[in-house]
Scaffold this active site. Sequence first.
Site, short mmCIF file in Angstrom:
data_model
loop_
_atom_site.label_atom_id
_atom_site.label_comp_id
_atom_site.label_asym_id
_atom_site.label_seq_id
_atom_site.Cartn_x
_atom_site.Cartn_y
_atom_site.Cartn_z
N ILE A 175 -2.50 -8.42 -9.20
CA ILE A 175 -3.10 -6.89 -9.89
C ILE A 175 -2.42 -5.71 -9.00
CG2 ILE A 175 -5.53 -5.17 -10.29
CD1 ILE A 175 -4.93 -7.32 -12.97
N ALA A 202 2.52 -15.02 -10.25
CA ALA A 202 1.15 -14.22 -8.38
C ALA A 202 0.02 -15.00 -8.99
CB ALA A 202 0.33 -13.12 -8.88
N ILE A 231 -2.80 -9.37 -5.72
CA ILE A 231 -1.24 -9.50 -5.96
C ILE A 231 -0.69 -9.27 -6.54
CG2 ILE A 231 0.92 -10.77 -5.67
CD1 ILE A 231 -0.19 -12.66 -2.36
N LYS A 251 0.25 -1.40 0.19
CA LYS A 251 0.36 0.09 0.33
C LYS A 251 0.96 1.36 0.28
CE LYS A 251 -3.33 -3.08 -0.04
NZ LYS A 251 -1.95 -3.67 -0.20
N HIS A 281 -23.61 14.61 1.87
CA HIS A 281 -22.70 15.20 0.49
C HIS A 281 -21.97 16.62 0.45
CE1 HIS A 281 -24.65 16.68 -3.39
NE2 HIS A 281 -23.78 17.87 -2.74
#
Length: 481
Positions: free
Chosen positions: A201, A284, A199, A51, A460
């Site tokens: 992608i 992967a 993993i 990440k 909103h």
Amino acid sequence: MAENYDVIIIGSGPGGYVAAVRAAQLGLKTAIVEREHLGGICLNWGCIPTKALLRSAEILDHSNHLKDYGLVLEGKVSADVKAVVARSRGVSARLNTGVGFLMKKNKVDVIWGEAKITKPGEILVSKSTKPVVEPQHPVPKNVKGEGTYTAKHIIVATGARPRALPGIEPDGKLIWTYFEALKPDFLPKSLLVMGSGAIGIEFASFYRSMGVDVTVVEVMPTIMPVEDAEISGIARKQLEKRGLKIFTKAKVTKVDKAANSITAHVETEDGKVQQIVADRMISAVGVQGNIENLGLEALGVKTDRGCVVIDGYGKTNVPGIYAIGDVAGPPMLAHKAEHEGVVCIEKIAGLPNVHPTDKSKVPGCTYCHPQVASVGLTEARAKELGRDIRVGRFSFVANGKAIALGEDQGLCKVIFDKKTGELLGAHMVGAEVTELIQGFVVAMNLETTEEELMHTIFPHPTVSETMKEAVLDAYGRVLNA
């Protein structure tokens, strides 16, 4: 004389260390055995460092489209791969240290070495054969070492490792696993990714953002095969728009290695074989549980397809031995491991009303660009099960916040039982959907129906409004499309 505990946990990944903390909170004398690094694969080589890499990639992507936001930057922003990797490793090290702090804070003993269960209630810890490879991930201070330890309850939380296909085994140089992909010494000009799960992608997305020519090969008809087909189709279009080349219903049958490149033989659905040359390749194709050398086979612990078989509380077929996390089977996700750890410990402690882990309510997230997140049944699976369903959709192209962000390519999709209004599944693709999916997870856990969701006030402008609009759409009441 062996030191005795109430609970010993083998493995300090998310499942293991969270279970240890919960056990200590409940007054159980607890120890955790680790052979390599506190925090397991997730903190050191998986969830967290990837990440960090993807965050760098995201910022680079935005910097290359500043004109879209009315901004001007003199010169081109480029990636310093060594600095990107150094930041990622630093983030990992920080959390690794944090796990050590949690163990100390909760008075959990850390035993350093490799554990083997010699009999129910007893483990033998020998010297670790795993070397410390990074100075920022040292062996913690004040740990216990080799010896025999006993406990009434032993929890196996040893995680998983990359799966290798025969004849296409990773070699660390030309064919990488996620270990090498996380710490590249250089950016290859071209990359082939075998497998399009989370993993595969995520790494394909990262390296494409870094300017690498990326090709993905997937044997299934769609990328991210566990996801709803409609969602994965949208994700594929966006990834291809970014320049990724994707082959589905295709498989790598052979890899030829040169001095500094590979040639992959890719067989397509029609039986034709084409050769794809790339500087590097990432394997992967999934992971497999770490069940070896733990003494499980000799004790008669039941396993299936490389994972320990458990019930909803982590119990194996052998009294006093439990398993949680990746080693206990799919979905192989850190948050599932953490939940299993807490459930297992609370059952051991005798707490009332402990509910077994419900895998149908475990969310999945893929942090590529665009992000993908989901929970529950896909549309196809719901139909396979014979459910009479209502399906609602809402496109990000009609959401004010998504348009303002410049991220209007996305979709929120919900699936309800037509008779009861039960929320069966939710599937999302687009900006920040990995942060939104928990709303649907909470709704499913509370057994929320469409009526409660339609009467919930969403703020909103937010992307979360797509969630309510999708629910409204399922019942013919959509307001903004």
